[in-house]
Design an enzyme around this catalytic site. Sequence first.
Site, mmCIF file in Angstrom:
data_model
loop_
_atom_site.group_PDB
_atom_site.id
_atom_site.type_symbol
_atom_site.label_atom_id
_atom_site.label_comp_id
_atom_site.label_asym_id
_atom_site.label_seq_id
_atom_site.Cartn_x
_atom_site.Cartn_y
_atom_site.Cartn_z
ATOM 1 C CD1 TRP A 74 -1.772 1.716 -5.915
ATOM 2 C CD2 TRP A 74 -2.080 3.352 -4.430
ATOM 3 N NE1 TRP A 74 -2.826 2.481 -6.352
ATOM 4 C CE2 TRP A 74 -3.034 3.490 -5.454
ATOM 5 C CE3 TRP A 74 -2.087 4.271 -3.380
ATOM 6 C CZ2 TRP A 74 -3.978 4.515 -5.463
ATOM 7 C CZ3 TRP A 74 -3.019 5.291 -3.377
ATOM 8 C CH2 TRP A 74 -3.956 5.408 -4.404
ATOM 9 C CG HIS A 75 0.194 6.119 -0.982
ATOM 10 N ND1 HIS A 75 -0.260 4.944 -0.419
ATOM 11 C CD2 HIS A 75 -0.774 7.045 -0.771
ATOM 12 C CE1 HIS A 75 -1.456 5.153 0.115
ATOM 13 N NE2 HIS A 75 -1.790 6.409 -0.095
ATOM 14 N N GLY A 76 3.668 5.793 -4.151
ATOM 15 C CA GLY A 76 4.729 6.450 -4.903
ATOM 16 C C GLY A 76 5.985 5.613 -5.009
ATOM 17 N N GLY A 105 0.812 -1.204 0.000
ATOM 18 C CA GLY A 105 0.000 0.000 0.000
ATOM 19 C C GLY A 105 0.849 1.259 0.000
ATOM 20 C CG PHE A 114 -0.062 9.292 -4.678
ATOM 21 C CD1 PHE A 114 1.306 9.425 -4.643
ATOM 22 C CD2 PHE A 114 -0.817 9.917 -3.708
ATOM 23 C CE1 PHE A 114 1.924 10.147 -3.642
ATOM 24 C CE2 PHE A 114 -0.216 10.642 -2.696
ATOM 25 C CZ PHE A 114 1.149 10.756 -2.669
#
Length: 459
Positions: free
Chosen positions: A319-321, A316, A459
């Site tokens: 996923w943000h960066g 997770g 993102f």
Amino acid sequence: MLFNSQVFIVFFLPAVLGLYYALAANRPARQAVVVLASIGFYAWWDVRFVPLLVGLTLANWLIAQWFGVWRRGWIPLLGVAMNLLALALFKYADFLRGTVFGLLGEPWLPWSLILPLGISFFVFQKISYLIDLRRGDRHIYGFLDFCMFVTFFPQLIAGPLVRHNEIIYQFDADPKRPQMWENLSRGFILFLIGVTKKVAMADTLAMPADALFRQAQHGVLGAAGAWVATAAYTLQIYFDFSGYSDMAIGLGLMFGLRLPFNFNAPYRAVSVRDFWRRWHMTLSRFLRDYLYIPLGGNRVGPARQVVNVIATMLLGGLWHGANWTFVAWGGLHGGALAVNHLWEARGRRLPTPLAWLLTLLFVMAGWVLFRSPDFTHAGQMLLSMAGLHGAGHVSLDREYVIALVAGAGIALLGPVSQDAALARLRPAPWLAVPAGALLAYLLLLVGGRLPNVFIYFQF
């Protein structure tokens, strides 16, 4: 084209809504309007990525049709791999190459690929549908239904992450049904709340937050400056992202469609687990349903459950960066969630005020890591917050002080925006005048500032 921009509010939205309702009686025609408007909305940002959006949409629809005919479990997995490959290429190629070359101590030149706007959101949306098909879902949709589902412009770029079984069945309903005017009015009020959050709160708080984080990057902040910077960013990211979600949900309702809620007063959480039930709720459930539970969830022993929750949150965070700070931020929350699970499993409880305070301080410390460009900067900020660089002092303009105090009050004590607009507030003609005046003021405020994109657009 930002939701809070003059061109969107004054020109794009009225034109699309007007045409949509003019063709309301013809379902294919009104859906075509939305799909074409959504592609145009996306093209406004960068027309070069329209082929990617359209190509992935067409490829995923064809894979779903193929699966509908042959019913082979590997067909949706092929589609999932295709989507992940596109995400990996555009978002993580340079990150992975840089990590490998860095470990080898070899020089390298980045490809510097431009990240397509919203790719993480619309890729995850397609993945969820394909996995649902493999799990036994029998919904194979027509081309227009599928296109409207994955390109609907209110949620295309930054969510909420909408599932097919939450929205596609709503396409059957006549937009001009008896609830039309209530949907339009409530949707507009929620949209207006979102614009207010973004323009009046988030964009104002961004000024001291950016200035102080930039100062810390080039020097050392005292404790006062570090705490003000962290508090400002904590409120900024909340009002920025929840404001976008409010606008998206409000816009959806103006088209007669209900999108899932994404925020529920997260800074009132009394545990990290409670925080993730309230923050970016549609991402939380995606991670739960498509990563955590398939890994075994809480159906396994305590040690394996700890591994599952940490692995889920590491992914997770990634996923943000494409930065190790995001991975570390995810791991930090994963570790805290694991401790939270073990603590609650033993039946232990903290007094509610203390639990709330510790949760908020933990979340704020995590935002420092999330906001910082690297670990060195994050470490210096955290040391400053601990007082190891002296007390220092910070001078703020009055508007920033007001924004901090008002923002904290709204986040901690105010009503949840979706509840206020969709349940508590009753539509009434007299509300039109103050709502219109507020919108006019916000449009003037937008015109006097440089465009400030939403944080989650990266993102």
